[in-house]
Structure formats: structure tokens, C-alpha cells
Design a protein around this motif. Structure first.
Motif, PDB file in Angstrom:
ATOM      1  N   ASN A 117     -13.947 -56.170  -9.255  1.00  0.00           N
ATOM      2  CA  ASN A 117     -14.687 -54.929  -9.413  1.00  0.00           C
ATOM      3  C   ASN A 117     -15.785 -55.169 -10.439  1.00  0.00           C
ATOM      4  N   LYS A 118     -16.438 -54.104 -10.910  1.00  0.00           N
ATOM      5  CA  LYS A 118     -17.571 -54.298 -11.814  1.00  0.00           C
ATOM      6  C   LYS A 118     -17.154 -54.799 -13.191  1.00  0.00           C
ATOM      7  N   HIS A 119     -15.866 -54.683 -13.523  1.00  0.00           N
ATOM      8  CA  HIS A 119     -15.373 -55.175 -14.812  1.00  0.00           C
ATOM      9  C   HIS A 119     -15.153 -56.690 -14.809  1.00  0.00           C
ATOM     10  N   GLY A 120     -14.898 -57.276 -13.637  1.00  0.00           N
ATOM     11  CA  GLY A 120     -14.646 -58.718 -13.595  1.00  0.00           C
ATOM     12  C   GLY A 120     -13.916 -59.112 -12.324  1.00  0.00           C
ATOM     13  N   VAL A 121     -13.338 -60.281 -12.367  1.00  0.00           N
ATOM     14  CA  VAL A 121     -12.628 -60.816 -11.213  1.00  0.00           C
ATOM     15  C   VAL A 121     -11.282 -61.359 -11.667  1.00  0.00           C
ATOM     16  N   PRO A 145      -9.275 -44.588  -0.430  1.00  0.00           N
ATOM     17  CA  PRO A 145      -8.538 -44.227  -1.647  1.00  0.00           C
ATOM     18  C   PRO A 145      -8.128 -45.448  -2.473  1.00  0.00           C
ATOM     19  N   LEU A 146      -7.772 -46.536  -1.796  1.00  0.00           N
ATOM     20  CA  LEU A 146      -7.408 -47.763  -2.518  1.00  0.00           C
ATOM     21  C   LEU A 146      -8.608 -48.305  -3.279  1.00  0.00           C
ATOM     22  N   ILE A 147      -9.774 -48.312  -2.645  1.00  0.00           N
ATOM     23  CA  ILE A 147     -10.992 -48.790  -3.311  1.00  0.00           C
ATOM     24  C   ILE A 147     -11.295 -47.937  -4.535  1.00  0.00           C
ATOM     25  N   SER A 148     -11.131 -46.627  -4.407  1.00  0.00           N
ATOM     26  CA  SER A 148     -11.392 -45.738  -5.544  1.00  0.00           C
ATOM     27  C   SER A 148     -10.460 -46.044  -6.712  1.00  0.00           C
ATOM     28  N   ALA A 149      -9.207 -46.379  -6.390  1.00  0.00           N
ATOM     29  CA  ALA A 149      -8.250 -46.684  -7.451  1.00  0.00           C
ATOM     30  C   ALA A 149      -8.569 -48.014  -8.123  1.00  0.00           C
ATOM     31  N   VAL A 150      -8.922 -49.022  -7.330  1.00  0.00           N
ATOM     32  CA  VAL A 150      -9.192 -50.355  -7.875  1.00  0.00           C
ATOM     33  C   VAL A 150     -10.505 -50.366  -8.654  1.00  0.00           C
ATOM     34  N   ASP A 151     -11.419 -49.499  -8.281  1.00  0.00           N
ATOM     35  CA  ASP A 151     -12.739 -49.457  -8.912  1.00  0.00           C
ATOM     36  C   ASP A 151     -12.649 -49.240 -10.421  1.00  0.00           C
ATOM     37  N   VAL A 152     -11.655 -48.478 -10.880  1.00  0.00           N
ATOM     38  CA  VAL A 152     -11.580 -48.126 -12.304  1.00  0.00           C
ATOM     39  C   VAL A 152     -10.608 -49.022 -13.074  1.00  0.00           C
ATOM     40  N   LEU A 153      -9.989 -49.994 -12.421  1.00  0.00           N
ATOM     41  CA  LEU A 153      -9.032 -50.859 -13.118  1.00  0.00           C
ATOM     42  C   LEU A 153      -9.730 -51.758 -14.123  1.00  0.00           C
ATOM     43  N   PHE A 183     -22.776 -58.622 -12.292  1.00  0.00           N
ATOM     44  CA  PHE A 183     -21.488 -58.429 -11.638  1.00  0.00           C
ATOM     45  C   PHE A 183     -21.003 -59.742 -11.020  1.00  0.00           C
ATOM     46  N   PRO A 184     -19.700 -59.847 -10.755  1.00  0.00           N
ATOM     47  CA  PRO A 184     -19.153 -61.117 -10.267  1.00  0.00           C
ATOM     48  C   PRO A 184     -19.494 -61.390  -8.801  1.00  0.00           C
ATOM     49  N   SER A 185     -19.488 -62.678  -8.475  1.00  0.00           N
ATOM     50  CA  SER A 185     -19.710 -63.137  -7.105  1.00  0.00           C
ATOM     51  C   SER A 185     -18.643 -64.156  -6.742  1.00  0.00           C
ATOM     52  N   VAL A 212     -20.004 -58.214  -5.875  1.00  0.00           N
ATOM     53  CA  VAL A 212     -19.797 -56.850  -6.357  1.00  0.00           C
ATOM     54  C   VAL A 212     -21.147 -56.286  -6.774  1.00  0.00           C
ATOM     55  N   ASP A 213     -21.427 -55.079  -6.317  1.00  0.00           N
ATOM     56  CA  ASP A 213     -22.649 -54.393  -6.740  1.00  0.00           C
ATOM     57  C   ASP A 213     -22.382 -52.884  -6.705  1.00  0.00           C
ATOM     58  N   ARG A 214     -23.426 -52.102  -6.883  1.00  0.00           N
ATOM     59  CA  ARG A 214     -23.235 -50.650  -6.938  1.00  0.00           C
ATOM     60  C   ARG A 214     -22.805 -50.074  -5.587  1.00  0.00           C
ATOM     61  N   GLU A 215     -23.191 -50.725  -4.517  1.00  0.00           N
ATOM     62  CA  GLU A 215     -22.810 -50.264  -3.186  1.00  0.00           C
ATOM     63  C   GLU A 215     -21.435 -50.774  -2.766  1.00  0.00           C
ATOM     64  N   HIS A 216     -20.997 -51.905  -3.328  1.00  0.00           N
ATOM     65  CA  HIS A 216     -19.694 -52.515  -2.993  1.00  0.00           C
ATOM     66  C   HIS A 216     -18.962 -52.804  -4.303  1.00  0.00           C
ATOM     67  N   PRO A 217     -18.359 -51.759  -4.906  1.00  0.00           N
ATOM     68  CA  PRO A 217     -17.777 -51.907  -6.241  1.00  0.00           C
ATOM     69  C   PRO A 217     -16.436 -52.629  -6.275  1.00  0.00           C
ATOM     70  N   VAL A 218     -15.778 -52.767  -5.118  1.00  0.00           N
ATOM     71  CA  VAL A 218     -14.452 -53.388  -5.077  1.00  0.00           C
ATOM     72  C   VAL A 218     -14.402 -54.380  -3.923  1.00  0.00           C
ATOM     73  N   ILE A 219     -13.865 -55.576  -4.195  1.00  0.00           N
ATOM     74  CA  ILE A 219     -13.677 -56.592  -3.160  1.00  0.00           C
ATOM     75  C   ILE A 219     -12.311 -57.231  -3.362  1.00  0.00           C
ATOM     76  N   VAL A 220     -11.517 -57.290  -2.300  1.00  0.00           N
ATOM     77  CA  VAL A 220     -10.228 -57.974  -2.319  1.00  0.00           C
ATOM     78  C   VAL A 220     -10.233 -58.981  -1.171  1.00  0.00           C
ATOM     79  N   ILE A 221     -10.085 -60.268  -1.488  1.00  0.00           N
ATOM     80  CA  ILE A 221     -10.136 -61.310  -0.456  1.00  0.00           C
ATOM     81  C   ILE A 221      -8.915 -62.214  -0.589  1.00  0.00           C
TER      82      ILE A 221
END
Length: 407
Positions: A9-13, A334-342, A229-231, A255-264
Motif C-alpha cells: 500500500n502507500k505506506h510500504g511493501v 471492502p478488502l482493499i479499503s481495509a488494507v489501504d489503511v494498514l 510509492f513502492p513498485s 502503488v499509486d493514488r488510483e491503485h492504493p493496494v496490491i496483493v500478489i
């Protein structure tokens, strides 16, 4: 098999990897593998999955050799670390001298010509090739052409250049001649057959094809000096031949403002896909088929000029779209919204939990070998703090040993 995951997310990876290493086709599993690596003091990490070695050298040794060579150098973009690492692997004569490159080229071509050509060709013959020499030559050429046809639509590896294929054939001409004589000694090889065999070698080395026994996935994740943001970048890596490393960038995520959460997830992905999407990907397609079969046959399809097959495909597409929207709205968003603030350390807990979930599923399964497990290494990377271990099996071992030695 293994399991690794990146949660960003925007805080890190956060990165997590299990420690399972299977040998002898999964008959024996060790839980000591190193798959996650800190890259000096840079806010970058490398993970590896798939083949544990490259040309007989453990990836752990290759990556740690690169770390020493990197020193204090830093790059503006995370991708530049990946490219610099791949250049190091390609150029290292210490790790991969010309003699080793030649030996591994021989192994790969021998495996290719044996499994895909000679064994298939022998099955087509009624008896020994010498009993039907003309038929044997004809069937051999046919078998090679069938293998060549598989490369239709396979794109070349652009960075190798157009001349690399001819360079391979020229530099290893003696190796090819020796293998050709040994593997096909019982059939007459005319110029057309020899040219076709060499064309197959050329295509396998210049196109996006990797022998499964020599394929490693390399993940480079973190921050470049100029990145907010991380890549993350994913590469398929093969072997070095004629002083060139065969590699391909297969995907990237930012990660950017349009894609705040990525899980791979990487390697064994089924349980993590289930967690992130709410359903097994294979089960989603199966569910579409079940729903379509249960629906009443549409009326008026033939009058509209549509075949039953076309109508079924259209219905399946509509059902798939509805299901996708339902899972997206009720589960994924909803999962993305939760992970966004972690925070970054909560990301680490999530990454570790996802690996643990996959390992538990493997342990409970009666249909697959338990090839995910052992200690889980977990690390976080942030823009300000850089790389930090959350869990590392080697650090725990050192602490245990220190405690044992203390009076």
C-alpha cells in the motif's frame, strides 16, 4: 512448489516467503531454503521462486554476490535495481565461466532433442529406424516441424537482438554436431533435418520459452530514490549462453493514488487468490458453467441468427460479468479499503498470515504433497525506514545459539 506474497500500500511493501525446498520431484522436502533477500541498505528486496539454482549455483550465493558488488550505489527507480542485478548475473565470469555456459547449453539442448524430438519420433516408428530408413527420416523431419510449429505466436526476447540466434549456432556448433551424431546415430540426417534441428535450438534460445527445469521467478520490490510509492517487478530467468542471460520481464505493479493496494501471490497461489477474490479462480469458471446449464434454453435465438453455441457463450459472458461485479463489490473492494489503511507492520502480519494459510491448506490436503511450509521469513520496506526484517529464520537461529552458549 513454494509460496511467496507481496502486500503493498502507500505506506510500504511487505514480503513473505516460506522455507520449503522440494527435491526428487517432491519426494523429499527441506525447510531451510532462503528465498527473501535484503539488498544492502537500499529500500529494495529480491525474492526467488521456482528453480533454487541457476546453472548449478544457488540463487542465495548469486544474490549475495550481487549485494557485495552493489555497494553504496543507488538508483532512481526500483526497476533499475532489477536490471542491474540481471546485468550482474549475465556478466559474472566467476559465477558462470564460458566452460559452464557450454556445459549447460549442452544439457538443455540434449534434454530438448531427447524429450521433444527423439522420444516422440521413436514412438511413431514401427520398428528400428534402420529397417525403414526413408520412413525414419521423413517422420523425424515431421516431428521436428511439429515442435517448430509450437513457436508460432511466441514472441522473441527483444533485448537479445536479432544476431543472437546465429551467434548461438556458431559458438556451439561443435556441441550441436556431437549431440546430433549421438542422439540420431541410427537415421540419415540430411541437410533439411539438420537445419530444422538447429532452427529449433535457435528459437528456444531467442524466444520467450524457458526449460521448466531451469526457470526461476525473480521478484524485485521496493523504492527507487526518486519514487514516492513502492513498485514491484517480476522476471522469468533462464540460463546464460554465449555470454547472454535469457530473461523476460513478465509483469510489474505500482502503488499509486488510483491503485492504493496490491496483493500478489507467487508460485502456489490458490489460497491467496481465494482470500483476495472470495472464490477459487477455477471454481469461478466452474460456477459459470453450472449456472448456464441450469438456465432454461433461450427462445428466439435461432430467429435472431445465433447458433446455440454462440448463445451459450453470450450467456456465459453475461453470467461471468455479473459474478465478477458481485465479488468485486461485496468482497474485493471492502478488502482493499481495509488494507489501504494498514501500517507497514500490519502489512507484514497479513503477508505472514497468507503464507500460513497456504501452508495449512497444503498440510490438510490429501491430493497434494506438503511442499509449502517451514519457517516464514517476513520483511517490510518503507520509504523512510528502508528494509526491516520482521521474522527471519537465520536471525532466530543465531539468537537460539547465543542463548544456549550463555552461562
Amino acid at each position: 512448489m513454494t509460496c511467496e506474497v507481496a502486500v503493498m500500500n502507500k505506506h510500504g511493501v511487505a514480503l513473505a516467503a516460506d522455507s520449503a525446498l522440494s527435491v526428487s520431484d517432491g519426494q523429499k522436502v527441506y525447510h531451510t531454503a532462503e528465498k527473501l533477500f535484503k539488498i544492502a541498505e537500499a529500500p529494495i528486496a529480491i525474492m526467488a521462486y521456482g528453480c533454487a539454482e541457476i546453472m548449478g549455483v544457488p540463487w542465495e550465493l548469486v544474490i549475495k554476490s550481487y549485494i557485495r558488488q552493489l555497494g553504496e550505489r543507488r538508483f532512481p527507480a526500483a526497476e533499475q535495481y532489477g536490471e542491474d542485478f540481471l546485468r550482474f548475473v549475465e556478466a559474472s565470469e566467476t559465477l558462470f565461466p564460458a566452460s559452464v555456459q557450454r556445459d549447460w547449453f549442452r544439457r538443455i539442448v540434449e534434454a530438448l532433442w531427447t524429450t521433444d524430438i527423439r522420444d516422440v519420433w521413436r514412438k511413431k516408428l514401427d520398428g528400428p529406424p534402420r529397417n525403414h530408413p526413408h520412413k525414419a527420416s521423413t517422420l523425424l523431419l515431421q516431428t521436428i516441424k511439429e515442435a517448430l510449429a509450437a513457436f508460432k505466436g511466441v514472441a522473441p526476447i527483444d533485448q537479445l537482438g536479432h544476431a543472437y540466434g546465429e551467434r548461438i549456432l556458431s559458438e556451439y556448433a561443435e556441441v550441436l554436431k556431437e549431440l546430433e551424431t549421438r542422439l540420431f546415430h541410427d537415421v540419415h540426417l540430411n541437410d533439411e533435418i539438420s537445419d530444422a534441428l538447429r532452427l529449433l535450438v535457435k528459437l528456444t534460445h531467442t524466444h520467450q520459452w524457458f526449460h521448466p527445469d531451469n526457470l526461476t521467478g525473480i521478484i524485485v520490490a521496493g523504492f527507487g530514490e526518486a519514487e514516492l510509492f513502492p513498485s514491484l517487478y517480476i522476471y522469468n530467468v533462464g540460463t546464460v549462453a554465449a555470454a547472454r542471460l535469457r530473461w523476460l520481464k513478465v509483469d510489474e505493479a505500482h502503488v499509486d493514488r488510483e491503485h492504493p493496494v496490491i496483493v500478489i501471490p507467487f508460485a502456489q497461489t490458490d489460497m491467496i487468490d481465494l482470500f483476495c477474490t472470495g472464490i477459487y479462480p477455477a471454481m469461478k469458471e466452474r460456477l459459470v458453467d453450472i449456472i448456464v446449464k441450469c438456465l432454461p434454453a433461450p427462445t428466439g435465438a435461432h430467429k435472431a441468427g445465433k447458433s446455440a453455441r454462440a448463445q451459450a457463450q453470450e450467456t456465459a459472458g453475461a453470467v461471468r460479468e455479473i459474478l465478477e461485479k458481485e465479488f468485486q463489490e461485496k468482497y474485493t473492494l471492502p478488502l482493499i479499503s481495509a488494507v489501504d489503511v494498514l501500517s507497514r507492520f500490519e502489512l507484514a502480519k497479513m503477508a505472514e498470515a497468507l503464507i500460513s494459510l497456504t501452508a495449512f491448506k497444503a498440510r490438510m490436503s490429501t491430493q497434494q504433497q506438503e511442499t509449502v511450509g517451514g519457517p516464514i521469513d517476513v520483511a517490510v520496506i518503507s520509504k523512510g525506514e528502508g528494509f526491516a526484517w520482521v521474522k527471519n529464520k537465520n536471525m532466530l537461529k543465531r539468537e537460539d545459539a547465543a542463548g544456549f552458549l550463555m552461562p
